[in-house]
Structure formats: structure tokens, C-alpha cells
Write a protein that holds these residues in place. Structure first.
Motif, PDB file in Angstrom:
ATOM      1  N   UNK A  32     -30.990  70.456  40.590  1.00 42.48           N
ATOM      2  CA  UNK A  32     -31.487  70.115  41.919  1.00 42.48           C
ATOM      3  C   UNK A  32     -30.752  68.936  42.538  1.00 42.48           C
ATOM      4  N   UNK A  33     -30.533  67.886  41.779  1.00 41.66           N
ATOM      5  CA  UNK A  33     -29.835  66.720  42.308  1.00 41.66           C
ATOM      6  C   UNK A  33     -29.423  65.809  41.162  1.00 41.66           C
ATOM      7  N   UNK A  34     -28.531  64.905  41.473  1.00 39.80           N
ATOM      8  CA  UNK A  34     -28.177  63.862  40.515  1.00 39.80           C
ATOM      9  C   UNK A  34     -27.769  62.632  41.318  1.00 39.80           C
ATOM     10  N   UNK A  35     -27.619  61.516  40.665  1.00 45.37           N
ATOM     11  CA  UNK A  35     -27.254  60.310  41.393  1.00 45.37           C
ATOM     12  C   UNK A  35     -27.073  59.132  40.467  1.00 45.37           C
ATOM     13  N   UNK A  36     -26.692  58.033  41.068  1.00 45.65           N
ATOM     14  CA  UNK A  36     -26.554  56.771  40.345  1.00 45.65           C
ATOM     15  C   UNK A  36     -27.053  55.656  41.251  1.00 45.65           C
ATOM     16  N   UNK A  37     -27.807  54.726  40.707  1.00 43.95           N
ATOM     17  CA  UNK A  37     -28.355  53.610  41.476  1.00 43.95           C
ATOM     18  C   UNK A  37     -28.037  52.297  40.788  1.00 43.95           C
ATOM     19  N   UNK A  38     -27.562  51.370  41.563  1.00 45.78           N
ATOM     20  CA  UNK A  38     -27.298  50.012  41.097  1.00 45.78           C
ATOM     21  C   UNK A  38     -28.313  49.104  41.794  1.00 45.78           C
ATOM     22  N   UNK A  39     -29.334  48.692  41.092  1.00 42.93           N
ATOM     23  CA  UNK A  39     -30.478  48.029  41.709  1.00 42.93           C
ATOM     24  C   UNK A  39     -30.298  46.514  41.794  1.00 42.93           C
ATOM     25  N   UNK A  40     -30.858  45.947  42.826  1.00 44.28           N
ATOM     26  CA  UNK A  40     -30.940  44.506  42.943  1.00 44.28           C
ATOM     27  C   UNK A  40     -32.154  44.004  42.146  1.00 44.28           C
ATOM     28  N   UNK A  41     -32.251  42.726  41.867  1.00 45.69           N
ATOM     29  CA  UNK A  41     -33.367  42.207  41.062  1.00 45.69           C
ATOM     30  C   UNK A  41     -34.732  42.605  41.616  1.00 45.69           C
ATOM     31  N   UNK A  42     -35.584  43.113  40.724  1.00 46.79           N
ATOM     32  CA  UNK A  42     -36.968  43.483  40.994  1.00 46.79           C
ATOM     33  C   UNK A  42     -37.111  44.635  41.992  1.00 46.79           C
ATOM     34  N   UNK A  43     -36.035  45.373  42.247  1.00 51.77           N
ATOM     35  CA  UNK A  43     -36.192  46.589  43.047  1.00 51.77           C
ATOM     36  C   UNK A  43     -37.125  47.547  42.311  1.00 51.77           C
ATOM     37  N   UNK A  44     -38.123  48.084  43.009  1.00 51.18           N
ATOM     38  CA  UNK A  44     -39.108  48.950  42.374  1.00 51.18           C
ATOM     39  C   UNK A  44     -39.239  50.266  43.114  1.00 51.18           C
ATOM     40  N   UNK A  45     -39.766  51.235  42.425  1.00 51.51           N
ATOM     41  CA  UNK A  45     -39.991  52.557  42.996  1.00 51.51           C
ATOM     42  C   UNK A  45     -41.283  53.129  42.436  1.00 51.51           C
ATOM     43  N   UNK A  46     -42.179  53.599  43.339  1.00 47.93           N
ATOM     44  CA  UNK A  46     -43.395  54.245  42.905  1.00 47.93           C
ATOM     45  C   UNK A  46     -44.618  53.335  43.010  1.00 47.93           C
ATOM     46  N   UNK A  47     -45.749  53.820  42.447  1.00 47.07           N
ATOM     47  CA  UNK A  47     -45.844  55.124  41.785  1.00 47.07           C
ATOM     48  C   UNK A  47     -45.800  56.285  42.781  1.00 47.07           C
ATOM     49  N   UNK A  48     -45.063  57.316  42.427  1.00 47.40           N
ATOM     50  CA  UNK A  48     -44.984  58.501  43.268  1.00 47.40           C
ATOM     51  C   UNK A  48     -44.850  59.735  42.388  1.00 47.40           C
ATOM     52  N   UNK A  49     -44.985  60.900  42.995  1.00 47.41           N
ATOM     53  CA  UNK A  49     -44.993  62.163  42.268  1.00 47.41           C
ATOM     54  C   UNK A  49     -43.830  63.029  42.755  1.00 47.41           C
ATOM     55  N   UNK A  50     -43.121  63.621  41.835  1.00 50.63           N
ATOM     56  CA  UNK A  50     -42.055  64.552  42.182  1.00 50.63           C
ATOM     57  C   UNK A  50     -42.418  65.961  41.751  1.00 50.63           C
ATOM     58  N   UNK A  51     -41.708  66.932  42.291  1.00 52.62           N
ATOM     59  CA  UNK A  51     -41.936  68.328  41.935  1.00 52.62           C
ATOM     60  C   UNK A  51     -40.855  68.862  41.005  1.00 52.62           C
ATOM     61  N   UNK A  52     -40.020  67.972  40.509  1.00 53.74           N
ATOM     62  CA  UNK A  52     -38.962  68.345  39.579  1.00 53.74           C
ATOM     63  C   UNK A  52     -39.033  67.446  38.344  1.00 53.74           C
ATOM     64  N   UNK A  53     -38.411  67.900  37.271  1.00 51.25           N
ATOM     65  CA  UNK A  53     -38.185  67.028  36.124  1.00 51.25           C
ATOM     66  C   UNK A  53     -36.980  66.143  36.443  1.00 51.25           C
TER      67      UNK A  53
END
Length: 318
Positions: A32-53
Motif C-alpha cells: 500500500x505505501x512505504x516511507x521514511x521519516x526523520x523526526x524532530x525532538x518529541x514529534x508525536x503521532x496518534x493515537x490513531x487507527x489505520x486500516x492497514x498493517x
């Protein structure tokens, strides 16, 4: 804790490159998708729900991964699984923020694939020391041209190579078992994932899992930091973001598929949450994507190799 991963209007907290595939001819195991993320300090994501593994693998740095009350600190060479229908939260470390790659997949055999990796609802993290191989595979995926039928087969082969690489070296890490109270939250989320396109009331959710509405509210506030109604709204908007990005469906169709009978109501809520109208969001998203494909593959390669903080990719959460 952030309760929703927005895009437009958010503070840029990571450098990121994403490759997405709206359609696939492969049904058993579908990239479905792929990617790469280079995060800054304390960058957060969620909580959220996806429909894929989604499998995340950490290239550098460290951060926190949390599912309900289960939390662990992960670093270079470790990874974690996000399951469909299960809310997940993760945050980069304040002093040594992580750079990670990810790959998302679905399909009739997706569950079997996850089980082959030794992962499950109670086993969501792993160790793999073959970072250079995984890095090369994702970089090759992002260089694919899905307009070519040959490249579709190449991409599918790379998905199997990614999984095979993990199988050679994966070592699951232990996590505690869900409590009964969290199971109520999980069942509520599963109901939302299955019925978000319909008319859904909080009472309907509470009745489905056979608990009082006020008790459900308390469980959501304790475990996710938001109410059941707010979770439903954010899940619908998150699904709308996917539809606007990956399909050409009209705004009216997207609204209806996300549980809104009136497009103008959907548009107002979407703009409140994302910062743009659905139409403007789609136009800006596709404009950015075209620019990325043309101009940033060299930067992607540099990020995958070094995790350099100077690369300048736009913000998106996966």
C-alpha cells in the motif's frame, strides 16, 4: 498526548518522504505505501487507527511506542507493528529523536504474514539487525514507477523481500497483555472502524459492547485522552484524508463514504480539523507529491543513508 495526526496547519515536526499505491493487482498480500521519516525532538503521532498493517523500523535514534497502557522505549535496530483497527501512539525522544522507515500492506494473507513474523496483538515489537538491507529495499520501492506493469511486479517482489529479510533476523520483544478495560476500548474502536460510514451514536457503541455510555466515555478519556464521539470524528476525517489522497472520488462521495450525508457539513468539519477545505487539501497534496517525485529522490537517498537533519521534506504522519 496528541490525539490526531493532522497535516495542513500543523507544525512541521519531521522530514518525510512517502510512496503510495492506490490500486494493486495483488490480493493475497498487497503493498500500500512505504516511507521514511526523520523526526524532530518529541514529534508525536496518534493515537490513531489505520486500516492497514504497518511495520516501522528504526534506523537511528530512539522513541516511545504505546498501545493502550502498553508502552516501551525502542531504538536503532528495533521496530513495531501497527495493526488495523488498533489505536497506536509513538513519539520521538527529546534528545535523540528517531529516524524510521515504514511499509504498509493489506490482503487476505496479511494476517498470516504477520503471524509468520512472530507478531500478534500481544507481541507488537521486534528486533532486526539487517538495517542496510531494509534501507535498500525501501529506497528501491520509492524509486518505482507504478505506471509500468513490470514495476508493479518488481514492487511486489520487494515487499516479499522486505518480509523475508525480517524473517531471517527478527526477535520479538515481550509486551504485557491487554487488560479487560482496554479490551472494551478495543471493541469500541473495532465497531467504529466497521460502522463509521453509517449513522453512529455513542449509545450504539456502548450498547454493542454492553457497557454504560458514561463508563465508555471514562474509558476513552483514560486510555486515549479523547471522548468516543471525538474519536469517531477524527477517524472519519483521517479516512477522508486517505480517500482524497489516493482516489479521484468527488467530495460528495468522500463525505458519504465517511458517514456524512451532507457534503457541506463534512467540508466544515474537515476544514476545522485539517485547516483546509477538502478540495484545497487534495490540490495541495497532489501538487506537493508531483514536486517530490521530480526533485527529492537524491535527498531521500541521503536521508536513508545518513539521517541528516538538513533534508527538507514536507510533513505527514504514518
Amino acid at each position: 498526548m496528541n490525539a490526531f495526526c493532522g497535516e495542513e496547519g500543523d507544525v512541521v515536526m519531521e522530514n518525510e518522504y512517502v510512496f503510495e499505491v492506490p490500486d494493486s493487482k495483488f490480493g493475497e498480500l498487497t503493498f500500500r505505501f512505504c516511507g521514511v521519516s526523520e523526526c524532530l525532538p518529541e514529534h508525536s503521532c496518534g493515537p490513531y487507527v489505520r486500516q492497514t498493517y504497518i511495520l516501522h523500523y528504526i534506523l537511528n535514534g530512539k522513541g516511545v511506542y504505546r498501545v493502550n497502557e502498553r508502552q516501551c522505549v525502542l531504538s536503532k535496530g528495533e521496530g513495531f507493528l501497527i495493526e488495523p483497527g488498533v489505536p497506536a501512539y509513538y513519539r520521538a525522544d527529546a534528545k535523540d529523536p528517531w529516524t524510521y522507515l515504514w511499509i504498509g500492506f493489506t490482503g487476505t494473507k496479511a494476517v498470516d504474514c504477520v503471524r509468520d513474523l512472530g507478531l500478534s496483538r500481544d507481541q507488537l515489537t521486534f528486533i532486526c539487525r539487517r538495517s542496510e538491507t531494509l534501507r535498500r529495499i525501501v529506497e528501491s520501492m520509492m524509486s518505482s514507477n507504478m505506471a509500468s506493469i513490470i514495476q508493479q511486479y518488481v514492487l511486489q517482489g520487494l515487499l516479499y523481500e522486505f518480509i523475508a529479510t525480517l524473517l531471517q533476523d527478527i526477535k520479538p520483544e515481550n509486551m504485557p497483555v491487554l487488560s479487560e478495560k482496554n479490551i472494551y476500548v478495543e471493541r469500541a474502536i473495532q465497531y467504529i472502524c466497521s460502522h463509521y460510514a453509517q449513522t453512529v451514536r455513542v449509545k450504539d457503541i456502548a450498547d454493542y459492547i454492553c457497557i454504560d455510555r458514561s463508563y465508555l466515555y471514562k474509558l476513552f478519556e483514560k486510555n486515549l485522552g479523547i471522548s468516543p464521539q471525538e474519536f469517531l470524528i477524527r477517524f472519519r476525517i483521517f479516512r477522508a484524508v486517505e480517500l482524497l489522497t489516493l482516489t479521484d472520488k468527488s467530495i460528495e462521495d468522500v463525505a458519504r463514504m465517511c458517514g456524512y450525508k451532507e457534503a457541506f457539513i463534512f467540508s466544515a468539519i474537515f476544514k476545522k480539523k485539517i485547516g483546509l477545505s477538502p478540495g484545497n487539501y487534495r490540490r495541495q497534496k497532489r501538487k506537493r507529491k508531483r514536486k517530490k517525485v521530480v526533485g527529492k529522490k537524491d535527498q531521500l537517498s541521503h536521508m536513508l543513508q545518513t539521517g541528516n537533519n538538513n533534508t527538507n521534506f514536507k510533513h505527514k504522519n504514518i
